[in-house]
Write an enzyme that holds these catalytic residues in place. Structure first.
Site, PDB file in Angstrom:
ATOM      1  N   CYS A  66      40.061 -16.006  -4.414  1.00 21.91           N
ATOM      2  CA  CYS A  66      39.325 -15.893  -3.017  1.00 21.91           C
ATOM      3  C   CYS A  66      38.024 -15.891  -3.323  1.00 21.91           C
ATOM      4  O   CYS A  66      37.230 -16.690  -3.461  1.00 21.91           O
ATOM      5  CB  CYS A  66      40.131 -14.663  -2.407  1.00 21.91           C
ATOM      6  SG  CYS A  66      39.844 -14.881  -0.649  1.00 21.91           S
ATOM      7  N   HIS A  84      45.684 -16.435  -2.595  1.00 19.22           N
ATOM      8  CA  HIS A  84      46.174 -15.638  -3.598  1.00 19.22           C
ATOM      9  C   HIS A  84      47.561 -15.749  -4.252  1.00 19.22           C
ATOM     10  O   HIS A  84      48.744 -15.386  -3.607  1.00 19.22           O
ATOM     11  CB  HIS A  84      46.347 -14.101  -2.578  1.00 19.22           C
ATOM     12  CG  HIS A  84      44.987 -13.692  -2.432  1.00 19.22           C
ATOM     13  ND1 HIS A  84      44.263 -12.662  -2.882  1.00 19.22           N
ATOM     14  CD2 HIS A  84      44.246 -14.125  -1.203  1.00 19.22           C
ATOM     15  CE1 HIS A  84      42.946 -12.379  -2.276  1.00 19.22           C
ATOM     16  NE2 HIS A  84      43.138 -13.094  -1.175  1.00 19.22           N
ATOM     17  N   GLU A  99      48.806 -14.626  -6.563  1.00 17.09           N
ATOM     18  CA  GLU A  99      49.600 -13.282  -7.054  1.00 17.09           C
ATOM     19  C   GLU A  99      50.882 -12.621  -6.211  1.00 17.09           C
ATOM     20  O   GLU A  99      51.575 -12.212  -6.728  1.00 17.09           O
ATOM     21  CB  GLU A  99      48.671 -12.177  -7.342  1.00 17.09           C
ATOM     22  CG  GLU A  99      47.980 -11.135  -6.102  1.00 17.09           C
ATOM     23  CD  GLU A  99      46.612 -12.220  -5.823  1.00 17.09           C
ATOM     24  OE1 GLU A  99      45.816 -11.511  -5.109  1.00 17.09           O
ATOM     25  OE2 GLU A  99      46.539 -13.336  -6.068  1.00 17.09           O
TER      26      GLU A  99
END
Length: 639
Positions: free
Chosen positions: A439, A566, A568
């Site tokens: 990001c 993102h 993750e």
């Protein structure tokens, strides 16, 4: 028909009758088992906490869900947060840890990330209930006249809305299968006695009575401290907590006691006597090397049997299968060769701010059979201003950055520490250190490239410099500059690969597109893309319109990747994020081997064969200074 033929026909019919009876009995048994698991009423497990916050209710609730899933049950989860915020989207990471983003764009509490990782499910924004959501729901109904002129009160209108919300959300399938789950695990945030949680306590008390004792199990997580002065385990805090819980109309079925060591028998007997909980239903969750051991502690103490009994399920038919989980827990402590990753951010004072990033790094490091070590680098300490104001912090930060095998710059908001992040990206690019930007980490990499390679010294994001003559990053058109909550580009969005030779394309298994979760307001300026590409920066992933830049790569670099999304949030213990594996593999010299294996795996999967990685995850702070297998350096110190 002669006598012999008649006898033969009778015998044949008798055999058919017996066989039919056996078959009928078999069908009935299968049907009964089906009813046991799939045809019954929804079962609810409520997890509350007492004495102090931060005891690990989220991990406990996740572990309970996991052990029930290991018994063959389908499990869903709900988190109740008693704060007035509609969601977690506007909260500072220092205040509440990371904001976890779901597929549907919900900005929720980080505990929902634990649920998704433990259970490998996809939750919805409605799986996170807040006071703000409930009151807004009730007030909207009142404004529409749905209450027909009655006086709207906490009881029954707020409490009814809470119960209706729970029942509705519990029926939403979250595991990719049709139909509702068998068990819904509900975690009530905060501690018993908090003023803001009183409406939820009242609603849950009514709810437990309404669904019936055999469909509701209350698990209370409490603290049994060990005082250094006397060296004994003290039960009084838990006694008071349970007494308060019972006075509010909730009777605990199971008591989960957090302590540094296993509870003594006499301590359990005392808790049994004063808390009115059966001795076998008092579970100890003492400090362990990693949170993967928590479900195993529950299993060893037969917590699943107590839960199944409270839910009126036959425990002898439902045994947890945690063989694979046990192997992961054992693997956790066997990794010794370190891999050091510099985490460059502005929220390094609270590791929960980057909880999902830490989890994803850990999944990847285990896949590469390395012990993850985090060098926490406050980005502002890398800046020239710190060199003048605090030379020691400046030197320490740069030593940590230079001592790392790879650099990761996570997402964030605001201009504090941005120049330090840009310096970190420049260091990684110029020194060919594996770099991964998420990001904002991607955006600052583009800014640094424009400054250093294109020579645009004032290149910047309009977020930090609205008047810049070279806006590399601009405000997205559909965003809002006046309202913060829920106005970003949120949730799962599709990214299309632009090059089949890129590292990211190969890491994702040669797929033409991927779906990842987003949370941002600013994006790379499409008007500068051609200039950047002509200078050597490659935009290997874009959205369906081609105007939104999703992935950047530097082909001349061993591993220099930035993503607008993102990844993750979708990393799982058995399914680690592709780009995190790429970072760790590049940092320890395994990237070429990984890419070859990925290509082989893709070919095998196209032939109907799949492979599954065996990984583990963890992230609670231990007394020895580790984060459950993640060893951290902070300004040169081992903490």
């Amino acid at each position: 028909m002669n006598m012999e033929a008649a006898i033969a026909l009778c015998l044949s019919n008798l055999v058919l009758l017996v066989q039919s009876s056996i078959f009928t009995a078999l069908i009935f048994s299968v049907w009964a088992c089906h009813l046991l698991i799939d045809g019954r009423k929804m079962k609810y497990v409520l997890v509350t906490g007492g004495v102090v916050s931060g005891l690990g209710k989220g991990v406990t609730a996740s572990s309970i869900g996991l052990i029930l899933k290991a018994c063959g049950l389908r499990v869903t989860s709900i988190k109740i947060d008693p704060y007035l915020n509609t969601d977690a989207g506007t909260m500072s990471p220092f205040e509440h840890g990371e904001v976890y983003v779901l597929d549907d764009g919900g900005e929720v509490d980080l505990d929902l990330g634990n649920y998704e990782r433990f259970l490998d499910i996809k939750l919805t924004r409605d799986n996170n209930i807040t006071t703000g959501k409930i009151y807004q729901f009730v007030i909207d109904k009142e404004r529409r006249g749905d209450y027909l002129g009655t006086t709207v009160q906490v009881v029954p209108h707020i409490t009814d809305a809470i119960q209706e919300w729970i029942e509705r959300v519990a029926l939403i399938p979250v595991d990719g299968k049709e139909g509702s789950a068998d068990v819904c695990v509900i975690e009530l945030g905060g501690t018993i006695g908090d003023i803001e949680s009183m409406p939820f306590i009242e609603a849950l008390g009514q709810f437990s009575y309404r669904v019936g004792a055999g469909n509701f199990c209350l698990i209370h997580v409490s603290l049994v401290p060990v005082l250094d002065v006397v060296g004994e385990q003290k039960t009084k805090p838990t006694q008071h907590s349970v007494r308060g819980l019972r006075s509010l109309g909730l009777i605990p079925n199971i008591l989960v006691c957090r302590s540094t060591t296993e509870l003594d028998v006499n301590v359990k007997e005392k808790l049994c006597r004063f808390c009115h909980v059966p001795l076998e239903n008092i579970i100890t969750l003492y400090d362990v090397s990693n949170i993967w051991n928590v479900p195993l502690l529950l299993q060893d103490q037969k917590a699943h049997e107590a839960i199944l009994k409270a839910l009126n399920l036959k425990s002898d038919c439902l045994k947890p299968d945690l063989v694979e989980w046990t192997s992961r827990a054992n693997l956790c402590d066997t990794l010794h060769e370190p891999i050091r990753i510099a985490m460059v951010g502005k929220y390094t004072g609270l590791t929960d701010s980057y909880l999902s990033v830490l989890k994803a790094l850990l999944h990847a490091s285990v896949a590469c059979r390395r012990k993850l070590c985090i060098n926490w680098v406050p980005s502002s300490d890398l800046e020239d201003a710190t060199a003048k104001e605090n030379p020691d912090a400046y030197k320490s930060a740069w030593n940590l950055l230079k001592g790392a095998d790879g650099v990761l710059v996570p997402g964030g908001f605001g201009d504090r520490g941005v120049e330090g992040k840009i310096l970190a990206a420049k260091y990684a690019r110029e020194n060919r250190i594996p770099y991964f930007g998420i990001c904002l980490g991607m955006q600052i990499a583009v800014i640094e490239f424009a400054r250093s390679v294109l020579g645009r010294q004032d290149a910047n994001s309009t977020e930090f410099d609205p008047d810049t003559q070279n806006p590399c990053v601009i405000f997205m058109p559909e965003g809002s500059k006046t309202h913060m909550g829920g106005t970003m580009r949120l949730g799962s969005r599709r990214t299309y690969f632009q090059s089949t030779s890129s590292i990211s394309y190969r890491l994702y298994g040669n797929k033409s597109f991927i779906d990842e979760r987003h949370r941002h307001r600013y994006e790379v300026n499409p008007d500068m893309v051609q200039q950047l590409e002509d200078a050597g920066l490659s935009f290997t992933g874009k959205d369906e319109s081609g105007d939104r830049m999703e992935i950047i790569e530097l082909p001349s670099h061993p591993y220099f990747i930035g993503v607008q999304f993102h990844p993750e949030f979708k990393s799982r213990p058995g399914k680690p994020s592709a780009l995190f594996i790429g970072l760790i593999a590049a940092a320890c010299g395994q990237l070429d081997t990984l890419l070859k294996k990925s290509a082989t795996k893709t070919r095998r999967m196209s032939n109907g064969t799949s492979a599954k990685a065996h990984l583990y995850e963890n992230a609670t702070k231990l007394a020895n200074g580790s984060l459950d297998g993640i060893y951290c350096n902070w300004n040169g110190l081992h903490v």
